[in-house]
Design a protein around this motif. Structure first.
Motif, PDB file in Angstrom:
ATOM      1  N   TYR A   4       0.909  -1.151  -0.099  1.00 18.78           N
ATOM      2  CA  TYR A   4       0.073  -0.059  -0.155  1.00 18.78           C
ATOM      3  C   TYR A   4       0.752   1.374  -0.011  1.00 18.78           C
ATOM      4  CZ  TYR A   4      -3.446  -3.421   0.616  1.00 18.78           C
ATOM      5  OH  TYR A   4      -4.215  -4.710   0.811  1.00 18.78           O
ATOM      6  N   VAL A   5       0.287   2.183  -0.734  1.00 16.72           N
ATOM      7  CA  VAL A   5       1.172   3.463  -0.700  1.00 16.72           C
ATOM      8  C   VAL A   5       0.479   4.665   0.279  1.00 16.72           C
ATOM      9  CG1 VAL A   5       1.854   5.325  -2.325  1.00 16.72           C
ATOM     10  CG2 VAL A   5       1.627   2.939  -3.102  1.00 16.72           C
ATOM     11  N   LEU A   6       1.449   5.314   0.716  1.00 20.95           N
ATOM     12  CA  LEU A   6       1.071   6.655   1.668  1.00 20.95           C
ATOM     13  C   LEU A   6       1.825   7.528   0.914  1.00 20.95           C
ATOM     14  CD1 LEU A   6      -0.714   8.227   3.569  1.00 20.95           C
ATOM     15  CD2 LEU A   6       0.947   7.284   5.275  1.00 20.95           C
ATOM     16  N   ARG A   7       1.655   8.647   0.460  1.00 13.77           N
ATOM     17  CA  ARG A   7       2.483   9.634   0.001  1.00 13.77           C
ATOM     18  C   ARG A   7       2.105  11.133   0.333  1.00 13.77           C
ATOM     19  NH1 ARG A   7       1.920   8.482  -5.691  1.00 13.77           N
ATOM     20  NH2 ARG A   7       3.895   6.938  -5.448  1.00 13.77           N
ATOM     21  N   LEU A   8       3.115  11.952   0.710  1.00 14.57           N
ATOM     22  CA  LEU A   8       3.092  13.219   0.934  1.00 14.57           C
ATOM     23  C   LEU A   8       3.283  13.952  -0.544  1.00 14.57           C
ATOM     24  CD1 LEU A   8       3.014  15.934   2.596  1.00 14.57           C
ATOM     25  CD2 LEU A   8       5.283  15.693   2.853  1.00 14.57           C
ATOM     26  N   PHE A   9       2.500  15.000  -1.216  1.00 11.22           N
ATOM     27  CA  PHE A   9       2.776  15.543  -2.575  1.00 11.22           C
ATOM     28  C   PHE A   9       2.610  16.895  -2.317  1.00 11.22           C
ATOM     29  CE2 PHE A   9      -1.865  14.751  -2.597  1.00 11.22           C
ATOM     30  CZ  PHE A   9      -2.235  15.827  -3.027  1.00 11.22           C
ATOM     31  N   ALA A  10       3.152  17.604  -3.536  1.00 15.15           N
ATOM     32  CA  ALA A  10       3.179  19.147  -3.692  1.00 15.15           C
ATOM     33  C   ALA A  10       3.058  19.117  -5.159  1.00 15.15           C
ATOM     34  CB  ALA A  10       4.605  19.724  -3.380  1.00 15.15           C
ATOM     35  N   LYS A  11       2.018  19.992  -5.495  1.00 12.92           N
ATOM     36  CA  LYS A  11       1.702  19.929  -6.925  1.00 12.92           C
ATOM     37  C   LYS A  11       0.973  21.295  -7.203  1.00 12.92           C
ATOM     38  CE  LYS A  11      -2.956  17.763  -7.075  1.00 12.92           C
ATOM     39  NZ  LYS A  11      -3.681  16.647  -7.616  1.00 12.92           N
ATOM     40  N   ILE A  27       7.382   8.047  11.814  1.00 10.16           N
ATOM     41  CA  ILE A  27       8.419   8.750  11.696  1.00 10.16           C
ATOM     42  C   ILE A  27       8.073  10.036  11.856  1.00 10.16           C
ATOM     43  CG2 ILE A  27      10.297   9.564   9.639  1.00 10.16           C
ATOM     44  CD1 ILE A  27       9.955   6.538   8.682  1.00 10.16           C
ATOM     45  N   PRO A  28       8.984  10.923  12.564  1.00 11.23           N
ATOM     46  CA  PRO A  28       8.452  12.278  12.984  1.00 11.23           C
ATOM     47  C   PRO A  28       8.245  13.413  11.957  1.00 11.23           C
ATOM     48  CG  PRO A  28      10.787  12.025  13.805  1.00 11.23           C
ATOM     49  CD  PRO A  28      10.212  10.573  13.114  1.00 11.23           C
ATOM     50  N   ASN A  29       9.270  13.110  10.732  1.00 11.95           N
ATOM     51  CA  ASN A  29       9.305  14.201   9.680  1.00 11.95           C
ATOM     52  C   ASN A  29       9.509  13.792   8.293  1.00 11.95           C
ATOM     53  OD1 ASN A  29       9.309  16.609  11.485  1.00 11.95           O
ATOM     54  ND2 ASN A  29      11.188  15.916  11.921  1.00 11.95           N
ATOM     55  N   TYR A  30       8.589  14.202   7.459  1.00 10.18           N
ATOM     56  CA  TYR A  30       8.844  13.950   6.068  1.00 10.18           C
ATOM     57  C   TYR A  30       8.890  15.222   5.215  1.00 10.18           C
ATOM     58  CZ  TYR A  30       7.571   8.885   6.547  1.00 10.18           C
ATOM     59  OH  TYR A  30       7.591   7.663   6.904  1.00 10.18           O
ATOM     60  N   THR A  31       9.927  15.064   4.307  1.00  8.74           N
ATOM     61  CA  THR A  31      10.167  16.490   3.733  1.00  8.74           C
ATOM     62  C   THR A  31      10.215  16.318   2.224  1.00  8.74           C
ATOM     63  OG1 THR A  31      11.637  17.003   5.634  1.00  8.74           O
ATOM     64  CG2 THR A  31      11.830  18.199   3.652  1.00  8.74           C
ATOM     65  N   ILE A  32       9.752  17.454   1.535  1.00  8.20           N
ATOM     66  CA  ILE A  32      10.016  17.604   0.079  1.00  8.20           C
ATOM     67  C   ILE A  32      10.792  18.860  -0.133  1.00  8.20           C
ATOM     68  CG2 ILE A  32       8.877  17.826  -2.250  1.00  8.20           C
ATOM     69  CD1 ILE A  32       6.377  16.323  -1.106  1.00  8.20           C
ATOM     70  N   ASP A  33      11.990  18.778  -0.189  1.00  6.61           N
ATOM     71  CA  ASP A  33      12.985  20.000  -0.318  1.00  6.61           C
ATOM     72  C   ASP A  33      12.845  20.574  -1.664  1.00  6.61           C
ATOM     73  OD1 ASP A  33      13.973  20.004   2.301  1.00  6.61           O
ATOM     74  OD2 ASP A  33      15.479  18.576   1.878  1.00  6.61           O
ATOM     75  N   ASN A  34      13.119  21.929  -1.777  1.00  5.59           N
ATOM     76  CA  ASN A  34      13.425  22.530  -2.745  1.00  5.59           C
ATOM     77  C   ASN A  34      12.435  22.741  -3.861  1.00  5.59           C
ATOM     78  OD1 ASN A  34      16.140  23.727  -1.824  1.00  5.59           O
ATOM     79  ND2 ASN A  34      16.732  21.114  -2.476  1.00  5.59           N
ATOM     80  N   ILE A  35      11.201  23.022  -3.475  1.00  4.33           N
ATOM     81  CA  ILE A  35       9.977  23.143  -4.288  1.00  4.33           C
ATOM     82  C   ILE A  35      10.072  24.423  -5.173  1.00  4.33           C
ATOM     83  CG2 ILE A  35       7.411  22.970  -4.449  1.00  4.33           C
ATOM     84  CD1 ILE A  35       7.463  21.634  -1.780  1.00  4.33           C
ATOM     85  N   PRO A  36      10.326  24.483  -6.405  1.00  4.02           N
ATOM     86  CA  PRO A  36      10.211  25.769  -7.211  1.00  4.02           C
ATOM     87  C   PRO A  36       9.167  26.365  -7.645  1.00  4.02           C
ATOM     88  CG  PRO A  36      10.501  23.834  -8.657  1.00  4.02           C
ATOM     89  CD  PRO A  36      10.314  23.195  -7.278  1.00  4.02           C
ATOM     90  N   VAL A  37       8.477  26.957  -6.471  1.00  3.37           N
ATOM     91  CA  VAL A  37       7.133  27.579  -6.718  1.00  3.37           C
ATOM     92  C   VAL A  37       7.450  28.845  -7.796  1.00  3.37           C
ATOM     93  CG1 VAL A  37       5.100  28.803  -5.615  1.00  3.37           C
ATOM     94  CG2 VAL A  37       6.373  26.958  -4.546  1.00  3.37           C
ATOM     95  N   THR A  38       6.918  28.554  -8.910  1.00  2.00           N
ATOM     96  CA  THR A  38       6.941  29.855  -9.933  1.00  2.00           C
ATOM     97  C   THR A  38       5.683  30.462 -10.258  1.00  2.00           C
ATOM     98  OG1 THR A  38       6.608  28.345 -11.608  1.00  2.00           O
ATOM     99  CG2 THR A  38       8.846  28.429 -10.970  1.00  2.00           C
TER     100      THR A  38
END
Length: 66
Positions: A4-11, A27-38
């Motif tokens: 099974y999949v559990l996913r944090l996403f940015a879009k 797990i205490p922290n999940y991170t998506i680094d360097n999101i280039p919001v344009t």
């Protein structure tokens, strides 16, 4: 055995979707680094394909400008 999949996403931030796949252990922290919001916006969310009666808990989300 199905995985099974559990996913944090940015879009919707002006570039292709980015994600961090989470396991089943706490797990205490999940991170998506360097999101280039344009385009001045971003959508953050959680997605899963788990069976009924499976659950996950999240305390908060934070965006930090670098």
């Amino acid at each position: 055995m199905r995985r099974y999949v559990l996913r944090l996403f940015a879009k919707n931030f002006g570039a292709p979707e980015m994600a961090a796949n989470m396991g089943s252990s706490p797990i205490p922290n999940y991170t998506i680094d360097n999101i280039p919001v344009t385009n001045g916006q971003i959508e953050i969310g959680i997605w899963t394909d788990a069976n009924a009666n499976n659950w996950a808990a999240f305390d908060n989300f934070e965006l930090i400008r670098k």
